[in-house]
Each structure stands twice: as C-alpha cells, then as structure tokens.
Design a protein around this motif. Structure first.
Motif, short mmCIF file in Angstrom:
data_model
loop_
_atom_site.label_atom_id
_atom_site.label_comp_id
_atom_site.label_asym_id
_atom_site.label_seq_id
_atom_site.Cartn_x
_atom_site.Cartn_y
_atom_site.Cartn_z
N LEU A 10 0.83 -1.20 0.00
CA LEU A 10 0.00 0.00 0.00
C LEU A 10 0.87 1.25 0.00
O LEU A 10 1.88 1.32 0.68
CB LEU A 10 -0.90 0.03 1.24
N ILE A 11 0.45 2.24 -0.76
CA ILE A 11 1.10 3.55 -0.72
C ILE A 11 0.21 4.42 0.16
O ILE A 11 -0.94 4.69 -0.18
CB ILE A 11 1.22 4.15 -2.14
N LEU A 12 0.73 4.79 1.31
CA LEU A 12 -0.04 5.55 2.29
C LEU A 12 0.41 7.01 2.30
O LEU A 12 1.58 7.30 2.10
CB LEU A 12 0.15 4.95 3.68
N VAL A 27 -4.44 7.14 11.24
CA VAL A 27 -5.14 6.69 10.04
C VAL A 27 -4.53 7.40 8.84
O VAL A 27 -4.35 8.61 8.85
CB VAL A 27 -6.66 6.98 10.12
N LYS A 28 -4.17 6.62 7.84
CA LYS A 28 -3.57 7.16 6.62
C LYS A 28 -4.50 6.90 5.44
O LYS A 28 -5.33 5.99 5.46
CB LYS A 28 -2.22 6.48 6.33
N MET A 29 -4.33 7.68 4.41
CA MET A 29 -5.09 7.49 3.18
C MET A 29 -4.30 6.56 2.26
O MET A 29 -3.06 6.56 2.28
CB MET A 29 -5.32 8.83 2.50
N ASP A 46 -7.81 11.61 -4.62
CA ASP A 46 -7.07 10.46 -5.15
C ASP A 46 -7.22 9.22 -4.27
O ASP A 46 -6.92 8.11 -4.70
CB ASP A 46 -5.57 10.79 -5.25
N CYS A 47 -7.65 9.40 -3.05
CA CYS A 47 -7.70 8.33 -2.05
C CYS A 47 -8.68 7.22 -2.46
O CYS A 47 -9.80 7.48 -2.88
CB CYS A 47 -8.13 8.94 -0.71
N ILE A 48 -8.22 5.96 -2.31
CA ILE A 48 -9.08 4.82 -2.64
C ILE A 48 -9.52 4.06 -1.39
O ILE A 48 -10.28 3.11 -1.48
CB ILE A 48 -8.40 3.85 -3.62
N GLY A 49 -9.04 4.48 -0.23
CA GLY A 49 -9.42 3.83 1.02
C GLY A 49 -8.61 4.41 2.16
O GLY A 49 -7.75 5.26 1.96
N LEU A 50 -8.88 3.94 3.36
CA LEU A 50 -8.16 4.37 4.56
C LEU A 50 -7.50 3.16 5.20
O LEU A 50 -7.98 2.04 5.06
CB LEU A 50 -9.13 5.02 5.55
N LEU A 59 -10.24 0.61 5.79
CA LEU A 59 -11.56 1.20 5.91
C LEU A 59 -11.97 1.79 4.57
O LEU A 59 -11.12 2.23 3.79
CB LEU A 59 -11.57 2.32 6.96
N ARG A 60 -13.26 1.83 4.34
CA ARG A 60 -13.78 2.43 3.13
C ARG A 60 -13.64 3.95 3.25
O ARG A 60 -13.67 4.51 4.34
CB ARG A 60 -15.26 2.05 2.99
N TYR A 61 -13.47 4.64 2.12
CA TYR A 61 -13.38 6.10 2.13
C TYR A 61 -14.32 6.67 1.10
O TYR A 61 -14.36 6.22 -0.05
CB TYR A 61 -11.95 6.55 1.82
N VAL A 62 -15.08 7.67 1.52
CA VAL A 62 -15.95 8.41 0.62
C VAL A 62 -15.56 9.88 0.75
O VAL A 62 -15.54 10.40 1.87
CB VAL A 62 -17.44 8.21 0.99
N LEU A 63 -15.24 10.52 -0.35
CA LEU A 63 -14.83 11.91 -0.33
C LEU A 63 -15.87 12.77 0.38
O LEU A 63 -17.07 12.64 0.11
CB LEU A 63 -14.62 12.40 -1.77
#
Length: 101
Positions: A10-12, A27-29, A46-50, A59-63
């Motif tokens: 993962l690229i955080l 918590v990182k993106m 650009d984030c696809i998750g947390l 974790l799921r991420y929603v802008l």
C-alpha cells in the motif's frame, strides 16, 4: 478474499487537510496502486481507502464523508481519542466521554 500481505504494497499518505486531527492520529489514506504521484502530491480526491495503522485495518473512504473514520475511532480507539483530547486540547478527564470497558 483479499491477500493480507497486500498491505505491504500500500502507498499511504497523510490527509492533506484534516478537519478533526484527533481522528487522523494513526489513520492514513491509501493512494491508487500503479499510478505515479501527481505533481502536487496525493490529494483527498485520489484516495481509494483508509488504513488504520493502530489496528492494521482497511476502511472504506468516501470523499467529504468522515462518518466512517469517526465511527471507527470512537468504537475501536476511544482511549486514544481521550488521551489526544487531554494532551492536545488540555481537557480534564472528567469532561471526556465515558469509555465502555
């Protein structure tokens, strides 16, 4: 089913503009895989998750929706939230929310 070792790749990145820093302590993106970093760096869009570094959980991420991270932090890391509030915001222990133990 996801490969648990996939987290190694993962690229955080840090949330560039966190509104509630107490929720972003560890918590990182997650950046999109196989894409070069944009010139200005990774952004929220650009984030696809947390990824919670404290409990190694994705974790799921929603802008523009912080409910997921808020819920996770209050359910799983309430003690850390209380510690953060006491140190960073100088709140007395009596003013903190009760923790379920």
């Amino acid at each position: 089913m996801e490969d648990e070792n996939n987290t190694e790749r993962l690229i955080l990145f840090d949330n560039p503009r966190p509104r509630k820093k107490k929720h972003w302590q560890f918590v990182k993106m997650i950046a999109p895989p196989n894409q070069p970093m944009p010139l200005g760096g990774w952004k929220n869009k650009d984030c696809i998750g947390l990824y919670c570094m404290k409990c190694d959980m994705k974790l799921r991420y929603v802008l523009s929706d912080s409910k997921i991270i808020t819920r996770h932090m209050h359910r799983v890391h309430q003690k850390e939230l209380n510690d953060f509030l006491m140190v960073k915001e100088e709140i007395s222990p009596e003013a903190l929310p009760l923790t379920s133990q």
